[in-house]
Enzyme design. Structure first.
Site, PDB file in Angstrom:
ATOM      1  CB  CYS A  50     -16.075  28.619 -16.189  1.00  0.00           C
ATOM      2  SG  CYS A  50     -15.849  28.134 -14.765  1.00  0.00           S
ATOM      3  CB  ALA A  51     -12.627  29.602 -20.797  1.00  0.00           C
TER       4      ALA A  51
END
Length: 143
Positions: A50-51
């Site tokens: 996930c960013a």
């Protein structure tokens, strides 16, 4: 297969014509979730891929395939926190066996999220779904 809570989100999305309104609704869903205690924001609950920073804490009652699945989640990004709320609506209350039967891509596709999320957010959403499915599968297999 979708829960009544997810069906309610899908119905709300049908009434919201504008994507900005839909984004606002997703963010509001995230705001309504209880926060995840700092003590649980640890590497073991962190979702890779996930960013944003994302943590998912499974809460499973029972054992084996019929164990009841639930989780808490948290993110440092409001839209991602809202996506966690959407996933919570999709999976919470199912058995771990049922979690594995949910076609998350199809259900989330009903909301049109894939067409309106950045590639980084879409990858993060897939990573969260995979973490949920992995936890459920491990619990179901532990019988």
């Amino acid at each position: 297969m979708a829960t009544p809570a997810f069906e309610e989100i899908a119905e709300t999305f049908e009434f919201l014509d504008d994507w900005e309104d839909r984004y606002r609704h997703v963010i509001e869903l995230g705001r309504e979730m209880p926060p995840l205690d700092e003590a649980f924001r640890v590497p073991a609950t962190k979702v890779d891929g996930c960013a944003s920073q994302v943590w998912i804490l499974p809460r499973i009652e029972g054992e084996g395939p019929q164990a009841s699945f639930d989780f808490q989640g948290e993110s440092d990004a409001m839209i991602v926190r809202g996506l966690i709320a959407v996933l919570h609506a999709l999976y919470s209350g199912l058995t771990v066996e049922e979690v594995g039967m949910v076609d998350a891509a199809a259900e989330l596709g009903r909301l049109g999220l894939n067409d309106h999320l950045s590639s980084q957010r879409s990858n993060g959403l897939r990573a969260m779904v995979q973490r949920i499915r992995d936890v459920a599968a491990q619990t179901a297999a532990a019988a």
